[in-house]
Design a protein around this motif. Structure first.
Motif, short mmCIF file in Angstrom:
data_model
loop_
_atom_site.label_atom_id
_atom_site.label_comp_id
_atom_site.label_asym_id
_atom_site.label_seq_id
_atom_site.Cartn_x
_atom_site.Cartn_y
_atom_site.Cartn_z
N TYR A 510 54.59 -2.56 -26.02
CA TYR A 510 55.00 -3.27 -27.23
C TYR A 510 56.52 -3.47 -27.26
CZ TYR A 510 56.20 -3.97 -32.15
OH TYR A 510 56.72 -4.44 -33.33
N THR A 511 57.26 -2.43 -26.86
CA THR A 511 58.73 -2.55 -26.83
C THR A 511 59.16 -3.58 -25.78
OG1 THR A 511 58.89 -0.69 -25.27
CG2 THR A 511 59.08 -0.19 -27.63
N HIS A 512 58.42 -3.66 -24.66
CA HIS A 512 58.72 -4.68 -23.65
C HIS A 512 58.54 -6.08 -24.25
CE1 HIS A 512 57.96 -1.93 -19.93
NE2 HIS A 512 58.99 -1.55 -20.66
N PHE A 513 57.47 -6.23 -25.02
CA PHE A 513 57.16 -7.52 -25.64
C PHE A 513 58.24 -7.92 -26.63
CE2 PHE A 513 55.20 -9.98 -29.07
CZ PHE A 513 54.69 -11.06 -28.35
N MET A 514 58.67 -6.96 -27.46
CA MET A 514 59.68 -7.24 -28.46
C MET A 514 61.04 -7.53 -27.82
SD MET A 514 58.04 -7.24 -31.25
CE MET A 514 59.43 -7.36 -32.39
N ALA A 515 61.29 -6.93 -26.65
CA ALA A 515 62.57 -7.14 -25.97
C ALA A 515 62.56 -8.38 -25.08
CB ALA A 515 62.91 -5.91 -25.13
N GLY A 516 61.40 -9.05 -25.00
CA GLY A 516 61.30 -10.26 -24.18
C GLY A 516 61.09 -10.00 -22.70
N HIS A 517 60.67 -8.77 -22.37
CA HIS A 517 60.44 -8.42 -20.96
C HIS A 517 58.96 -8.32 -20.62
CE1 HIS A 517 64.67 -7.77 -20.86
NE2 HIS A 517 64.64 -6.65 -21.59
N PHE A 518 58.13 -8.92 -21.46
CA PHE A 518 56.67 -8.82 -21.30
C PHE A 518 56.20 -9.73 -20.16
CE2 PHE A 518 52.26 -9.89 -22.32
CZ PHE A 518 51.73 -8.65 -22.66
N ILE A 519 55.45 -9.12 -19.19
CA ILE A 519 54.90 -9.86 -18.06
C ILE A 519 53.37 -9.77 -18.14
CG2 ILE A 519 54.81 -10.08 -15.54
CD1 ILE A 519 57.51 -8.67 -15.45
#
Length: 559
Positions: A510-519
């Motif tokens: 979820y933190t990856h998604f919020m930081a724009g690093h979601f793959i």
């Protein structure tokens, strides 16, 4: 602190545990009774194939002793060697070995049925269906991870562009193992030989295959080996156990003994110091909390839900006598704990100023043990090749077992209670070939993304599977009037640990998604699998706990 002291403590603790705690379990569960086992009763030389005590032990150990027992403790060193060492011994003796022995015992007492059928009998059909879905999903993760690890280990080119000499030799020896196992399987099928003759055959062939591997290394890239590994998985998952898996596991036990004895001898002779390794680094390291990360990272070296599937799906169909249950179930797990302790100490000896050397855990382990073996006068290059062969064999013997488990889980999921009522579609999708394909095809797609992207789920899913199995076994023991209280603390602890780890993983994604690093191909896939595993586990566990308390209540009323 000297690494030799840790090994000596582990040997004493594990030996006493087998004799005392294992002996007590054998008495409580009446493992000495002289009753006919499923392997004898339903002998068909395909699924049910009676084996000697040594062969059953070898098959169980070879199947459960995967790369997790080596990599987990090495990765967990970041928390210090003491918490890892303590969890290996405590978890191995009171959690892992008890679970493996109980699952093997439960399967033998239920005509060699898998954990899915045992759950259906004692918990209900819904629990069985959910558990089989969980097992099938878990098999995809394991196959994809281990296949990618093997493909990259066998590749003649390292990630940095250098030549991987040890990998090419290990690949050659592995292929020779498969060929020799097929020949031996056919030979033993038609020629009845005693255990001594079989031992001598293996004792001669194993060093011959190692020598040929050094002479004729196989130089191919990771993509080629990825296809080879999946073809091997497909074939090994559908042919009879006696033809390939059983003889290959018998050969492999020599390599595993070589790993353990080699590492132990190196530690004994070198008596390496681990003073540069912190005893304990803290409860929060590299943004990771000790609880629950330590327990799911160590994974297979202490307890593994995957082991119970091996016990109930494969080994239970090989047990010739009830007295073989304790060494195959309890003893094999303790030997894996010893392997994990050796891996821990070996990795500690290679650390400089508290930091691991560069490379993946398998490479670190192989180089560390090879350096220790130089004390015996062996060239480091030769020792490294042997160690790489041994650790890749750990992965190979695990992946063929998981492929069979994935295939059988798929078949059990779609097989009706009355097989005669199965329609054309059900008969088609439960065919051995189709079931194997339906398991390996999605695993192959997962494998293309690389094991690094799906490995984080392996530990959590594996330990969560353990919590489910321990709960189901507690119900089995209660329903059959046997003592099962020794499973209560392990099942509660593992459930809390693994659910916490999965929640931690979901939050991290979820933190990856919020930081724009979601793959999507990595984070997205992990997110979906994590939620699916959590949902399935919650339903199965709550149904199991309800049944456990209901059975207990009924027995109290009857009194």
């Amino acid at each position: 602190m000297n690494g030799l002291i840790l090994v000596a403590i582990a040997v004493m603790v594990l030996l006493l545990s087998y004799l005392l705690y294992g002996g007590w379990l054998s008495s409580v569960w009446d493992l000495e009774q002289n009753t006919e086992t499923p392997a004898i009763k339903y002998k068909d030389n395909k699924e049910f194939s009676p084996a000697s005590k040594i062969s059953a032990f070898a098959s169980q150990f070879n199947s459960i002793a995967g790369v997790g027992a080596v990599t987990g403790p090495i990765i967990a060193i970041q928390f210090g060697w003491l918490p890892v060492f303590l969890w290996l011994l405590i978890g191995g003796v009171f959690f892992g070995a008890v679970q493996d022995c109980a699952s093997l015992y439960a399967s033998v007492k239920n005509d060699g049925k898998s954990m899915g059928f045992i759950i259906e009998k004692y918990i209900g059909k819904t629990g069985k269906i959910l558990f089989l879905i969980f097992c099938w999903l878990f098999s995809l993760i394991v196959i994809a991870s281990f296949a990618d690890i093997l493909a990259k280990a066998f590749s003649y080119i390292n990630p940095d562009g250098s030549e991987n000499t040890a990998g090419t030799i290990a690949a050659s020896i592995s292929m020779l193992y498969i060929i020799a196992a097929l020949v031996l399987g056919i030979f033993l099928k038609f020629v009845n030989v005693n255990e001594c003759v079989r031992f001598l055959i293996a004792l001669i062939l194993v060093p011959v295959m190692i020598c040929l591997g050094f002479i004729f290394p196989l130089k191919h890239g990771a993509e080629f080996w990825r296809y080879v590994v999946f073809i091997y998985c497909f074939v090994s998952s559908i042919i009879p156990l006696w033809l390939l898996k059983a003889p290959r596991d018998y050969f492999s036990i020599f390599l595993f003994v070589l790993v353990i004895l080699g590492g132990a001898l190196g530690i004994i002779i070198a008596a390496p110091s681990i003073e540069e390794v912190p005893v304990f680094t803290g409860f929060y390291v590299n943004n990771l909390p000790l609880f629950p990360i330590l327990f799911v990272t160590v994974a297979c070296g202490a307890v593994s839900g995957f082991h119970s599937i091996i016990s109930s799906s494969n080994t239970s169909k090989m047990i010739s006598k009830n007295t073989d249950i304790l060494p195959a179930g309890y003893g094999a797990m303790l030997l894996e704990v010893m392997l994990a302790v050796i891996a821990l100490v070996a990795a500690c000896t290679g650390m400089k100023e508290g930091n691991l050397t560069t490379g993946n855990p398998l490479g670190i382990f192989s180089r560390s043990v090879a350096n220790l073996l130089t004390e015996l006068g062996l060239p480091v290059e030769f020792s490294t090749c042997i160690m790489v062969t041994c650790v890749t064999d750990l992965a190979t013997t695990t992946i063929d077992s998981v492929a069979r488990i994935g295939r059988t889980s798929w078949q059990e999921l779609f097989t009706p209670e009355n097989k005669n009522n199965a329609g054309f579609i059900r008969k088609f999708i439960t065919n051995d070939f189709i079931a194997a394909f339906m398991t390996l095809a999605p695993a192959f797609l997962l494998c293309l993304g690389g094991y690094e992207k799906i490995w984080p789920l392996f530990g959590s899913a594996n330990q969560l599977l353990s919590a489910l199995v321990l709960t189901a076994l507690a119900v089995f023991l209660k329903a059959t009037g046997r003592k099962g209280w020794m499973l209560y603390i392990p099942m509660l602890f593992m459930f809390v640990v693994t659910m916490s780890a999965l929640i931690f993983k979901v939050y991290e994604i979820y933190t990856h998604f919020m930081a724009g690093h979601f793959i999507m191909m990595s984070d997205g896939l992990q997110f979906i699998l994590a939620l699916a595993l959590m949902a399935l586990a919650l339903i199965v566990v709550f149904k199991s706990w309800h049944e456990l308390f209901r059975v207990k209540f009924q027995k109290e009323v009857q009194k």
